[in-house]
Enzyme design. Structure first.
Site, short mmCIF file in Angstrom:
data_model
loop_
_atom_site.label_atom_id
_atom_site.label_comp_id
_atom_site.label_asym_id
_atom_site.label_seq_id
_atom_site.Cartn_x
_atom_site.Cartn_y
_atom_site.Cartn_z
N ASP A 60 18.95 -23.98 72.31
CA ASP A 60 19.79 -23.73 71.31
C ASP A 60 19.42 -24.08 69.93
OD1 ASP A 60 22.64 -23.75 69.63
OD2 ASP A 60 22.99 -23.65 71.61
N SER A 126 25.36 -8.64 57.21
CA SER A 126 26.05 -7.49 57.65
C SER A 126 26.73 -6.78 56.56
CB SER A 126 26.96 -7.97 58.79
OG SER A 126 27.85 -7.01 58.93
N TYR A 151 33.82 -14.27 61.75
CA TYR A 151 32.63 -13.96 61.89
C TYR A 151 32.01 -13.49 60.62
CZ TYR A 151 28.86 -10.68 62.68
OH TYR A 151 27.58 -10.14 62.52
N LYS A 155 28.74 -14.68 57.65
CA LYS A 155 27.63 -13.88 57.40
C LYS A 155 27.67 -14.50 55.58
CE LYS A 155 25.97 -12.58 60.80
NZ LYS A 155 24.99 -13.13 61.36
N ASN A 181 25.64 -0.03 60.89
CA ASN A 181 26.01 0.03 62.35
C ASN A 181 24.76 0.22 63.28
OD1 ASN A 181 28.52 0.06 60.85
ND2 ASN A 181 29.17 0.26 62.77
N ASN A 200 33.19 -3.47 72.12
CA ASN A 200 33.87 -3.55 71.17
C ASN A 200 33.43 -2.33 70.45
OD1 ASN A 200 35.72 -5.99 71.34
ND2 ASN A 200 33.75 -6.94 70.94
N THR A 218 39.20 5.80 73.43
CA THR A 218 40.07 6.04 72.41
C THR A 218 39.70 5.99 70.99
OG1 THR A 218 41.92 4.75 74.00
CG2 THR A 218 42.28 5.00 71.62
N GLY A 299 42.33 -3.95 60.92
CA GLY A 299 41.18 -4.64 60.29
C GLY A 299 39.99 -3.33 60.04
N ASP A 300 40.02 -2.29 60.61
CA ASP A 300 38.96 -1.38 60.46
C ASP A 300 39.08 -0.95 58.90
OD1 ASP A 300 37.63 -1.05 62.59
OD2 ASP A 300 38.76 0.67 63.46
P1 NAD Z 1 23.14 -10.34 70.14
O1 NAD Z 1 24.28 -11.08 70.99
O2 NAD Z 1 22.74 -9.26 71.21
O3 NAD Z 1 22.00 -11.19 69.94
C1 NAD Z 1 22.05 -12.44 69.38
C2 NAD Z 1 21.21 -13.29 70.37
O4 NAD Z 1 21.37 -14.77 69.85
C3 NAD Z 1 21.66 -13.30 71.85
O5 NAD Z 1 20.72 -13.20 72.73
C4 NAD Z 1 22.39 -14.82 72.12
O6 NAD Z 1 21.82 -15.35 73.48
C5 NAD Z 1 21.55 -15.56 71.03
N1 NAD Z 1 22.24 -16.62 70.68
C6 NAD Z 1 23.56 -17.06 70.11
N2 NAD Z 1 23.65 -18.46 69.72
C7 NAD Z 1 22.80 -18.75 69.95
C8 NAD Z 1 22.33 -20.19 69.74
N3 NAD Z 1 23.20 -21.10 69.32
N4 NAD Z 1 20.96 -20.72 70.15
C9 NAD Z 1 20.14 -19.87 70.61
N5 NAD Z 1 20.46 -18.44 70.81
C10 NAD Z 1 21.66 -17.87 70.36
O7 NAD Z 1 23.54 -9.84 68.74
P2 NAD Z 1 22.69 -8.42 67.86
O8 NAD Z 1 23.62 -7.33 68.03
O9 NAD Z 1 21.37 -8.40 68.37
O10 NAD Z 1 22.88 -9.13 66.48
C11 NAD Z 1 21.85 -10.16 66.09
C12 NAD Z 1 22.24 -10.55 64.70
O11 NAD Z 1 22.61 -9.44 63.76
C13 NAD Z 1 23.38 -11.20 64.42
O12 NAD Z 1 23.16 -12.47 63.84
C14 NAD Z 1 24.75 -10.55 64.16
O13 NAD Z 1 25.60 -11.37 63.43
C15 NAD Z 1 23.93 -9.70 63.31
N6 NAD Z 1 24.56 -8.19 62.96
C16 NAD Z 1 24.73 -7.47 64.24
C17 NAD Z 1 25.35 -6.20 63.97
C18 NAD Z 1 25.47 -5.38 65.15
O14 NAD Z 1 26.30 -4.63 64.97
N7 NAD Z 1 25.01 -5.43 66.50
C19 NAD Z 1 25.70 -5.89 62.56
C20 NAD Z 1 25.25 -6.70 61.63
C21 NAD Z 1 24.77 -8.04 61.67
C1 WQD Z 2 32.62 1.93 64.62
C2 WQD Z 2 33.92 3.32 64.35
C3 WQD Z 2 36.10 2.32 65.24
C4 WQD Z 2 35.59 1.68 69.41
C5 WQD Z 2 31.75 -3.77 63.83
C6 WQD Z 2 31.94 -5.19 63.46
C7 WQD Z 2 30.91 -5.31 62.20
C8 WQD Z 2 29.51 -5.09 62.33
C9 WQD Z 2 29.37 -3.96 63.02
C10 WQD Z 2 28.37 -7.15 62.80
C11 WQD Z 2 35.10 2.42 63.96
C12 WQD Z 2 35.64 3.41 65.99
C13 WQD Z 2 35.15 1.96 67.91
C14 WQD Z 2 36.29 2.59 69.98
C15 WQD Z 2 36.72 3.95 68.21
N1 WQD Z 2 28.94 -6.15 63.36
N2 WQD Z 2 35.74 2.92 67.48
N3 WQD Z 2 36.88 3.47 69.48
O1 WQD Z 2 33.91 -1.46 63.09
O2 WQD Z 2 31.87 -0.46 61.93
O3 WQD Z 2 31.93 -3.05 62.72
O4 WQD Z 2 30.36 -3.61 64.04
O5 WQD Z 2 28.22 -7.66 61.47
O6 WQD Z 2 31.14 -6.96 61.70
O7 WQD Z 2 33.16 -5.13 62.94
O8 WQD Z 2 31.82 -0.98 64.39
O9 WQD Z 2 31.34 0.09 66.66
O10 WQD Z 2 33.33 -1.35 66.39
O11 WQD Z 2 33.34 0.85 65.24
O12 WQD Z 2 37.18 4.67 67.79
O13 WQD Z 2 36.58 2.32 71.18
O14 WQD Z 2 34.36 3.50 65.85
O15 WQD Z 2 37.50 2.54 64.71
O16 WQD Z 2 35.56 3.63 63.00
P1 WQD Z 2 32.45 -1.42 63.05
P2 WQD Z 2 32.49 -0.35 65.57
#
Ligand code: NAD
Ligand code: WQD
Length: 339
Positions: A60, A126, A151, A155, A181, A200, A218, A299-300
């Protein structure tokens, strides 16, 4: 060049793709992950792609002793800090868990870096920090909006924490990358996104629906002020996003100041509607997707996409993949994991 880069969350979706890119250009990535949102099979996928067994510490980021051991056992030249929980809805239900994991986790990482004279930090931020921007495309100078979830707040606090540490005179050099995204997977289909339970996010929901894991998609709302009424996002292929991290580490290595902080948008600069994403999926897979139009998701944001001038200038980087490439790679990955 064999610089060691500690990748926290390196077994996760984005982190695992960054491991591949770091390896490709000669860095030695070291993984720290507690596997709370990833599987050990990721390490096999990484080996199949690169032929290499990467050093992986299972544990961790909140474990100071473990971090101390990692920094003592390896000369760490930089940290890419992905480890965080990322489910918006869950963060509303469990705010303390999110603040502890994401904010205290970052603090622990920063303390260890300072203690061990490690300067370079790339932080996963993000586009959520912008909320619904007043002007599009959104630039790094656009105002941050009050976070609409714990969340999102982690950030914002994360960026501010790093900036305060930099301003305080400690020798940290950091770039916070504000991802739009991320979608898609490695073209080999050896690694990709592994959502736990019902996804999600849009693209895993699409691929699971096409694979028969979900009955139908949906579409959340068709009455937005966009060309086809569905929301607009900037969807970036995860391999392009991964490359941006390598460029960010390189950029930090060439920063001459003693300390440094910057934020950079990481997107394509293009916005696509939900229906355009579905169409791209149908086009590359030749499959009809079962979907229906439903109500808006609370929230979107209506539309958000990046201005990418800064990432081009500072990171000397641009996206290479199209939306179709992303959908093809996401589908190949889905087929691999459904079998
Ligand atoms: P992910 O959940 O696939 O990867 C995160 C990894 O961190 C996982 O493998 C998890 O097991 C590990 N982890 C979580 N908490 C931990 C801890 N306390 N100690 C050790 N390991 C831990 O997520 P991701 O999509 O790869 O996202 C990576 C980063 O990018 C995150 O910080 C996320 O908030 C950010 N981010 C993601 C998105 C997205 O849409 N995927 C968008 C913007 C920002
Ligand atoms: C994309 C679009 C939905 C699912 C989330 C987090 C954000 C960031 C990125 C980390 C939207 C639509 C989705 C479904 C749909 N993560 N949708 N049906 O909302 O941009 O953001 O991920 O930092 O914090 O909130 O991404 O992939 O959820 O949605 O119509 O079943 O797809 O309404 O327009 P989003 P998403």
């Amino acid at each position: 060049m064999h610089n060691n880069i500690l990748v926290t969350g390196g077994a996760g979706y984005i982190g695992s793709h960054v491991i591949v890119k770091l390896h490709e250009v000669g860095y030695n990535p070291i993984i720290l992950d507690n596997f709370s949102n990833s599987a050990k099979s990721v390490l096999t996928g990484l080996k199949n792609i690169t032929g290499k067994d990467f050093t992986c510490y299972e544990g961790d980021i909140l474990d100071e002793e473990l971090l101390g051991r990692i920094f003592s056992e390896n000369k760490i030249d930089g940290v890419i800090h992905f480890a965080a929980k990322k489910a918006v809805g869950e963060s509303v239900e469990k705010p303390l868990y999110y603040y502890k994991n994401n904010v205290s986790g970052l603090i622990t990482v920063l303390e260890s870096m300072i203690e061990h004279d490690c300067q370079n930090l790339v932080f996963s931020s993000s586009c959520t920090v912008y909320g619904q921007p007043d002007e599009l495309p959104v630039t790094e100078k656009s105002p941050k909006k009050p976070a609409n979830s714990p969340y999102g707040n982690t950030k914002q606090i994360g960026e501010e924490t790093i900036e305060d540490v930099v301003v305080s005179g400690s020798k940290i050099k950091s770039i916070a990358l504000r991802y739009f995204n991320p979608i898609g997977a490695h073209p080999s289909a050896e690694i990709g996104e592994l959502p736990l339970g019902v996804p999600n996010n849009l693209v895993p929901f699409i691929t699971q629906t096409a694979a028969g894991v979900r009955e139908k998609l949906t579409v959340f709302g068709s009455d937005y002020n966009t060309p086809d009424g569905t929301c607009i996002r900037d969807y970036i292929h995860v391999m392009d996003l991964a490359e941006a991290h390598v460029q960010a580490i390189k950029a930090l290595e060439s920063v001459n100041e003693v300390s440094h902080f910057d934020v950079i948008n990481i997107g394509t600069g293009r916005g696509n509607t939900v229906l355009e994403v579905i169409n791209a999926f149908e086009k590359v897979t030749n499959k009809k997707l079962k979907y229906e139009i439903g109500p808006r998701r609370p929230g979107d944001v209506e539309k958000v996409y990046a201005q990418v001038d800064k990432s081009t200038a500072v990171l000397d980087w641009k996206t290479k993949h199209s939306l179709e490439d992303s959908m093809r790679d996401a589908w190949n990955w889905q087929q691999k994991i459904s079998n």
